[in-house]
Design a protein around this motif. Structure first.
Motif, PDB file in Angstrom:
ATOM      1  N   THR A  40      27.319  47.227   2.834  1.00 13.59           N
ATOM      2  CA  THR A  40      27.583  48.107   3.764  1.00 13.59           C
ATOM      3  C   THR A  40      27.900  47.310   5.231  1.00 13.59           C
ATOM      4  O   THR A  40      27.420  46.232   5.325  1.00 13.59           O
ATOM      5  CB  THR A  40      26.481  49.002   4.249  1.00 13.59           C
ATOM      6  N   GLU A  41      28.949  47.892   5.871  1.00 13.72           N
ATOM      7  CA  GLU A  41      29.235  47.166   7.240  1.00 13.72           C
ATOM      8  C   GLU A  41      28.152  46.631   8.291  1.00 13.72           C
ATOM      9  O   GLU A  41      28.237  45.602   8.600  1.00 13.72           O
ATOM     10  CB  GLU A  41      30.381  47.965   7.770  1.00 13.72           C
ATOM     11  N   SER A  52      35.584  43.487  10.991  1.00  9.99           N
ATOM     12  CA  SER A  52      37.040  43.916  10.711  1.00  9.99           C
ATOM     13  C   SER A  52      37.286  45.356  10.534  1.00  9.99           C
ATOM     14  O   SER A  52      36.465  46.164   9.998  1.00  9.99           O
ATOM     15  CB  SER A  52      37.125  43.419   9.218  1.00  9.99           C
ATOM     16  N   GLN A  53      38.419  46.020  10.998  1.00  7.04           N
ATOM     17  CA  GLN A  53      38.695  47.469  10.754  1.00  7.04           C
ATOM     18  C   GLN A  53      39.022  47.988   9.389  1.00  7.04           C
ATOM     19  O   GLN A  53      39.003  48.934   8.995  1.00  7.04           O
ATOM     20  CB  GLN A  53      39.723  47.747  11.702  1.00  7.04           C
ATOM     21  N   PHE A  54      39.037  46.982   8.478  1.00 12.07           N
ATOM     22  CA  PHE A  54      39.206  47.214   7.004  1.00 12.07           C
ATOM     23  C   PHE A  54      38.211  48.078   6.315  1.00 12.07           C
ATOM     24  O   PHE A  54      38.370  48.765   5.346  1.00 12.07           O
ATOM     25  CB  PHE A  54      39.478  45.780   6.112  1.00 12.07           C
ATOM     26  N   TRP A  62      33.377  44.962  -0.274  1.00 12.81           N
ATOM     27  CA  TRP A  62      32.952  43.877   0.271  1.00 12.81           C
ATOM     28  C   TRP A  62      31.503  43.453  -0.016  1.00 12.81           C
ATOM     29  O   TRP A  62      30.601  44.201   0.333  1.00 12.81           O
ATOM     30  CB  TRP A  62      33.372  43.892   1.752  1.00 12.81           C
ATOM     31  N   PHE A  63      31.240  42.125  -0.481  1.00 11.53           N
ATOM     32  CA  PHE A  63      29.834  41.786  -0.770  1.00 11.53           C
ATOM     33  C   PHE A  63      29.461  40.783   0.226  1.00 11.53           C
ATOM     34  O   PHE A  63      30.285  39.747   0.231  1.00 11.53           O
ATOM     35  CB  PHE A  63      29.697  41.773  -2.227  1.00 11.53           C
ATOM     36  N   LEU A  64      28.117  40.688   0.624  1.00 16.72           N
ATOM     37  CA  LEU A  64      27.534  39.410   1.202  1.00 16.72           C
ATOM     38  C   LEU A  64      26.303  39.240   0.478  1.00 16.72           C
ATOM     39  O   LEU A  64      25.180  40.146   0.208  1.00 16.72           O
ATOM     40  CB  LEU A  64      27.270  39.702   2.747  1.00 16.72           C
ATOM     41  N   VAL A  65      26.123  37.933   0.048  1.00 23.58           N
ATOM     42  CA  VAL A  65      24.678  37.690  -0.656  1.00 23.58           C
ATOM     43  C   VAL A  65      24.000  36.626   0.188  1.00 23.58           C
ATOM     44  O   VAL A  65      24.637  35.522   0.590  1.00 23.58           O
ATOM     45  CB  VAL A  65      25.239  36.898  -1.967  1.00 23.58           C
ATOM     46  N   VAL A  66      22.806  36.989   0.414  1.00 23.57           N
ATOM     47  CA  VAL A  66      21.771  36.102   1.007  1.00 23.57           C
ATOM     48  C   VAL A  66      20.795  35.370   0.137  1.00 23.57           C
ATOM     49  O   VAL A  66      20.005  36.325  -0.491  1.00 23.57           O
ATOM     50  CB  VAL A  66      21.413  36.795   2.193  1.00 23.57           C
ATOM     51  N   PRO A  67      20.903  33.966  -0.361  1.00 29.63           N
ATOM     52  CA  PRO A  67      20.206  33.566  -1.282  1.00 29.63           C
ATOM     53  C   PRO A  67      18.891  33.401  -0.469  1.00 29.63           C
ATOM     54  O   PRO A  67      18.381  33.236   0.787  1.00 29.63           O
ATOM     55  CB  PRO A  67      20.985  32.405  -1.346  1.00 29.63           C
ATOM     56  N   VAL A  76      34.421  38.572  -1.529  1.00 34.15           N
ATOM     57  CA  VAL A  76      35.157  39.434  -0.762  1.00 34.15           C
ATOM     58  C   VAL A  76      36.491  39.450  -1.386  1.00 34.15           C
ATOM     59  O   VAL A  76      37.183  38.508  -1.952  1.00 34.15           O
ATOM     60  CB  VAL A  76      35.351  39.196   0.809  1.00 34.15           C
ATOM     61  N   PRO A  77      37.348  40.551  -1.147  1.00 35.37           N
ATOM     62  CA  PRO A  77      38.682  40.679  -1.705  1.00 35.37           C
ATOM     63  C   PRO A  77      39.637  39.526  -0.774  1.00 35.37           C
ATOM     64  O   PRO A  77      39.434  39.006   0.063  1.00 35.37           O
ATOM     65  CB  PRO A  77      39.210  41.850  -0.993  1.00 35.37           C
ATOM     66  N   GLN A  78      40.790  39.054  -1.541  1.00 35.62           N
ATOM     67  CA  GLN A  78      41.455  37.887  -1.216  1.00 35.62           C
ATOM     68  C   GLN A  78      41.994  38.311   0.168  1.00 35.62           C
ATOM     69  O   GLN A  78      42.131  37.545   1.041  1.00 35.62           O
ATOM     70  CB  GLN A  78      42.368  37.456  -2.159  1.00 35.62           C
ATOM     71  N   ILE A  79      42.438  39.601   0.462  1.00 37.20           N
ATOM     72  CA  ILE A  79      43.169  39.919   1.458  1.00 37.20           C
ATOM     73  C   ILE A  79      42.140  39.635   2.735  1.00 37.20           C
ATOM     74  O   ILE A  79      42.732  39.355   3.871  1.00 37.20           O
ATOM     75  CB  ILE A  79      43.498  41.260   1.725  1.00 37.20           C
TER      76      ILE A  79
END
Length: 392
Positions: A40-41, A52-54, A62-67, A76-79
């Motif tokens: 989530t944003e 990003s406005q995307f 979109w994913f963020l991993v905190v180890p 994330v998407p290549q774009i």
């Protein structure tokens, strides 16, 4: 004379993201969590700095991993991969989205498996006031791929971290509040009988943009003879007439941070009970301002405000709470509710939002934004008018 306001710097220093991540990792260690992932944003932006406005498009996840240690990993998407050059994230893994048959699920699963080998516990935002921004089938597929791991709720950890704001965050929210307060003052001098709710809101909206708001995605209104009974729908094309009361509740946004408060306006002559209700919610807010301080609970803040409304003859409070947290989202944890047990800390930002039904089908609501300081609380903008302004 045209008013101008000075905005604070945009963005954050790298040290702020390092500190946010370190605090999360300390909490993860205490709960034997190897990794947390966000989709989530607000949480993604809070730990990465990626803005990003995307996010307005539902097509790509979109994913963020905190180890458990080290910097977060973007999946994330290549774009969007190139956008991370402007953040502190250096491990960016991407796939050619949209790819419905496997839209990042396997890449996310591989990343989580790689960094969660000690306790095999993975955290996600699964609690109240949260959601997963990915299809339910994809989350199920992710859990299947990580069947040897335990998925656990990390929302309590994260909301506690986010509830205490840094000096830089407070500066952004303060500016959003100042813009909104100036917008309300502008509207007071430009309201006219015969305007529609929509015209009034649009005039205020344009002024807040001129003053420096990035957006005003939340701007609602309600009006009616001597009061109103619905504060979550408008604005409408209803024309404001003598005897009406108009409320506008709005949240301006600056650099990803919100304000959220309201003001009330009377048109021509309104009944004494309406003015008395306005003065009651104003006094209720005063009670909240006197009580709100470190060590006080959200329930005690609620009780201080409700006691004033009850003595003023309130028939009830249909809103369910009297204020809430504020920051990257228009409403955040915690809520000021009866019996609330969240202990206030310096750096928390809250709204005080007493509301009362003062006659059948007629409400009065008042809302201000405060920051908890070491010794009490501080308003983040100019206080509302002690008496309800009368237009015309």
């Amino acid at each position: 004379m045209t008013q101008t306001l000075t905005a604070p710097a945009r963005g954050f220093e790298r040290a702020e993201f390092e500190q946010r991540t370190a605090r999360l990792q300390d909490a993860m260690a205490a709960q034997r969590i190897d990794a947390v992932f966000f989709c989530t944003e607000p949480e993604f932006r809070y730990f990465s700095g990626f803005k990003s406005q995307f996010w307005e498009s539902p097509t790509r996840p979109w994913f963020l991993v905190v180890p458990a240690s080290g910097r977060p990993i973007a999946v994330v998407p290549q774009i969007g991969a190139a956008g991370f050059a402007e953040t502190w994230i250096d491990d960016v893994r991407s796939w050619p989205s949209p790819r419905p048959e496997d839209d990042g699920v396997s890449l996310l699963a591989d990343t989580l498996s790689e960094v969660s080998r000690t306790h095999r516990r993975i955290g996600a935002m699964l609690g109240p006031e949260t959601h997963l921004r990915m299809p339910a089938a994809n989350f199920a597929a992710l859990c299947d791929r990580l069947a040897q791991h335990e998925m656990t709720d990390a929302s309590l950890i994260v909301r506690q971290l986010r509830s205490v704001k840094s000096a830089a965050e407070i500066a952004k929210i303060r500016f959003a509040c100042e813009v909104t307060a100036a917008g309300f003052d502008y509207l007071r001098s430009h309201l006219r009988t015969g305007m529609t709710e929509r015209e009034a809101c649009k005039a205020m909206h344009l002024e807040m943009l001129r003053l420096g708001a990035d957006a005003c995605p939340y701007l609602i209104s309600a009006s009616g003879p001597g009061g109103y009974d619905n504060i979550i729908m408008g604005p409408t094309d209803r024309r404001l007439e003598d005897g009406d009361v108009l409320i506008i509740d709005t949240g301006a946004n600056f650099d990803g941070y919100f304000s959220d408060f309201d003001r009330n306006y009377a048109f021509g002559e309104v009944g004494a009970d309406t003015h008395q209700a306005y003065e009651a919610v104003y006094a209720s807010t005063e009670a909240g301002l006197r009580v709100a301080a470190p060590g006080v609970t959200t329930g005690e803040v609620w009780q201080a405000m409700w006691s004033v409304l009850e003595k003023a003859g309130a028939l009830g409070n249909d809103v369910g709470r009297m204020g809430h947290g504020l920051g990257m989202q228009l409403t955040e944890w915690p809520s000021n509710v009866p019996g609330g047990d969240v202990v206030l800390q310096s750096g928390m930002i809250l709204t005080l939002e007493p509301g009362m039904t003062f006659a059948p089908g007629r409400m009065m609501v008042h809302e201000e934004n405060i920051v908890i300081t070491e010794s009490g609380c501080e308003m983040l903008h100019r206080r509302a008018w002690p008496q309800m302004p009368v237009i015309g």
